[in-house]
Design a protein around this motif. Structure first.
Motif, short mmCIF file in Angstrom:
data_model
loop_
_atom_site.label_atom_id
_atom_site.label_comp_id
_atom_site.label_asym_id
_atom_site.label_seq_id
_atom_site.Cartn_x
_atom_site.Cartn_y
_atom_site.Cartn_z
N VAL A 91 0.80 -1.53 0.64
CA VAL A 91 -0.34 0.49 0.39
C VAL A 91 0.92 1.28 -0.33
O VAL A 91 1.74 1.34 0.35
N VAL A 92 0.41 1.96 -0.44
CA VAL A 92 0.89 3.60 -0.69
C VAL A 92 0.01 4.68 0.01
O VAL A 92 -1.14 4.01 -0.26
N THR A 93 0.32 5.62 0.53
CA THR A 93 -1.17 7.12 0.88
C THR A 93 -0.51 7.79 0.27
O THR A 93 0.49 8.09 -0.56
N GLN A 94 -1.74 8.31 -0.70
CA GLN A 94 -2.03 9.71 -1.36
C GLN A 94 -1.75 11.20 -0.51
O GLN A 94 -1.88 10.29 0.39
N ALA A 95 -2.27 11.69 -1.49
CA ALA A 95 -1.87 13.07 -0.89
C ALA A 95 -2.70 13.53 0.33
O ALA A 95 -2.84 14.04 0.85
N ASP A 96 -4.48 12.81 0.20
CA ASP A 96 -5.58 13.27 0.62
C ASP A 96 -5.11 12.03 1.97
O ASP A 96 -5.90 12.12 2.86
N GLY A 97 -4.02 11.28 2.18
CA GLY A 97 -3.88 10.38 2.65
C GLY A 97 -4.19 9.10 2.90
O GLY A 97 -4.86 7.66 4.05
N SER A 98 -5.19 8.89 2.28
CA SER A 98 -6.26 7.55 1.58
C SER A 98 -4.95 6.48 1.32
O SER A 98 -4.56 6.71 0.56
N LEU A 99 -5.21 5.68 1.89
CA LEU A 99 -4.40 3.88 0.92
C LEU A 99 -5.15 3.52 -0.56
O LEU A 99 -5.99 3.32 -0.70
N VAL A 100 -4.15 3.43 -1.43
CA VAL A 100 -3.87 2.52 -2.21
C VAL A 100 -2.93 1.32 -2.92
O VAL A 100 -2.32 1.37 -2.08
N GLN A 101 -3.70 0.41 -3.28
CA GLN A 101 -3.16 -0.90 -2.67
C GLN A 101 -3.00 -1.59 -4.23
O GLN A 101 -2.89 -1.29 -5.25
N SER A 102 -1.26 -2.02 -3.85
CA SER A 102 -0.92 -2.44 -5.15
C SER A 102 -1.34 -4.14 -4.85
O SER A 102 -2.35 -4.89 -4.79
N GLU A 103 -1.08 -4.61 -6.58
CA GLU A 103 -1.97 -5.93 -7.00
C GLU A 103 -1.16 -6.92 -8.18
O GLU A 103 -0.83 -6.18 -9.36
N PHE A 104 -0.98 -8.29 -7.53
CA PHE A 104 0.48 -8.78 -8.84
C PHE A 104 -0.27 -9.80 -8.98
O PHE A 104 -0.95 -10.93 -7.80
#
Length: 436
Positions: free
Chosen positions: A325-338
């Motif tokens: 996961v990485v954190t976006q500018a607004d603090g929300s999480l976005v996930q990697s998928e593989f």
């Protein structure tokens, strides 16, 4: 002439006397014969008894001599008894069995390379072409040298078993002692640190590299595990694991499940699943993953292994991934998928020589939100792959030598200043191991 005149009564009387005399003589002879016969028979019987007794004694002597001869022959043929050293015990009565190895790893990096002190796999972080590559470099270490002890003790009607194993692969300098395994088992329970229940190494093709290659996993976690045996061929393993993911604020352990089944003596499969909360102070997401592994002995001495993973939002279990996961500018999480897969074939040529060819591939979802949230796009990968071939030679049981060639590439999401988006790993590995 004076002639005695025998009267008739006198003649009768003389005749009678003669007959009586003859009769008495016959009786005497008969009595004597009857007396002598039993005496002779008794002597013969006694002599026969003595002969039988002598024969018995001779037979007994022969038996004793035969037994003595057999014992002597057996003593010559039978090897001397081997003295078995007693198992070491602690003051509390636990039995201990020590083991380990001395291991020398060496690697010649022809192209690519990452950490100059690391002779093991770094495919996910090798420099992009033309950017501070560490090519034409020899690396070596004894950091994978291993020490371990297995133990067991009796508690009520159950045995408590366990393991403590360490090596020196801790820290960036590869000279710090670290715990590999430290756990105990009781009945169907396991508590401690050992191989993850989700990312098991059982279905990886054999490598010389101590960290394995793309598509594999050598993750060890702290966990509580329970095994349910349905049949001798089928069991279900459930575990709560601490993945130690530094990228998130952890409040719950990961839940993992693994179903193992043996279809035949030469065919084993394992289906796995994982769920884990990824949480920061402002957001949370659920990471999850599935895995499927298989091991098949095609013919005696020829073994095929394959392992597949699909994971979203996690980088804790499978090796060489992007951040889960990485954190976006607004603090929300976005996930990697593989998705990843590794497959390999091992051939046992004879009792001393074996070899493996393998291939691993990992591809990541190109989510623009994830890519845009990355601080450095050159350090996150779109694709990874590696292919390798090795041979192991064991001239005697404690000794083993290996030689391996590996080539792999990574393609990054972002380009380096020189425009390169590809890095390569081209090297030869060698290992010498003494097991004790």
């Amino acid at each position: 002439m004076n002639t005695t005149q025998l009267t008739q009564p006198t003649v009768k009387r003389n005749l009678m006397m003669s007959m009586i005399a003859l009769s008495m003589g016959g009786m005497s002879l008969s009595t004597q014969a009857q007396t002598e016969l039993p005496s002779k028979q008794s002597q013969e019987v006694e002599q026969l008894r003595q002969e039988v007794q002598a024969l018995r004694e001779l037979i007994e002597q022969q038996k004793v001599q035969t037994a003595q001869t057999a014992t002597a022959i057996a003593a010559v043929q039978r090897p001397a008894p081997v003295a078995i050293a007693p198992v070491a015990k602690t003051a509390k009565g636990a039995e201990l069995n020590f083991y380990g190895n001395v291991r020398l790893d060496a690697s010649y990096q022809s192209e690519g390379g990452g950490n100059v002190n690391m002779p093991y796999n770094q495919i996910n972080s090798v420099p992009l072409k033309g950017n501070a590559e560490n090519s034409d470099r020899l690396k070596s270490t004894l950091a994978a040298t291993r020490l371990g002890v297995d133990f067991k003790s009796q508690v009520a009607d159950q045995e408590v078993k366990g393991k403590i194993e360490v090596d020196f692969l801790g820290g960036a300098s590869l000279d710090n002692l670290r715990i590999r395994h430290a756990y105990l088992t009781y009945a169907d329970w396991l508590i401690g640190q050992t191989w993850s229940n989700f990312a098991v190494p059982d279905y990886m093709p054999e490598t010389i590299d101590a960290l394995a290659y793309v598509g594999g996993a050598v993750k060890r976690t702290a966990q509580v595990r329970h095994t349910t045996k349905f049949t001798p061929q089928t069991n279900l393993v459930m575990a709560l694991e601490d993945p130690k993911d530094a990228s998130i604020t952890q409040r719950l352990p990961a839940l993992t499940a693994r179903l193992n089944h043996q279809f035949a003596n030469n065919f084993n499969v394992s289906a796995r699943a994982m769920g884990h909360e990824k949480r920061t102070n402002t957001d949370e997401e659920m990471a999850w993953g599935v895995g499927l592994g298989a091991k098949y002995e095609v013919v005696p001495g020829t073994t095929l292994k394959a392992d597949y993973y699909h994971v979203k939002g996690d980088s804790s279990f499978v090796s060489f991934t992007n951040s889960g996961v990485v954190t976006q500018a607004d603090g929300s999480l976005v996930q990697s998928e593989f998705d990843s897969i590794t497959v390999g074939l091992t051939q046992q040529f004879n009792e001393k020589l074996r070899g493996t060819v393998g291939y691993g591939y990992m591809t990541f979802d190109e989510d623009p939100n994830y890519i845009n949230a990355l601080a450095d796009k050159t350090k996150a990968n779109k694709d990874l792959w590696q292919a390798w071939a090795n041979v192991f030679y064991s001239p005697s049981k404690p000794l083993s030598f290996g030689l391996e060639y590996v080539y792999g590439e990574r393609e990054a999401f972002g380009a380096a200043p020189n425009g390169s988006k590809t890095g390569e790993d081209n090297r030869v590995n060698a290992v010498a191991i003494y097991n004790f």
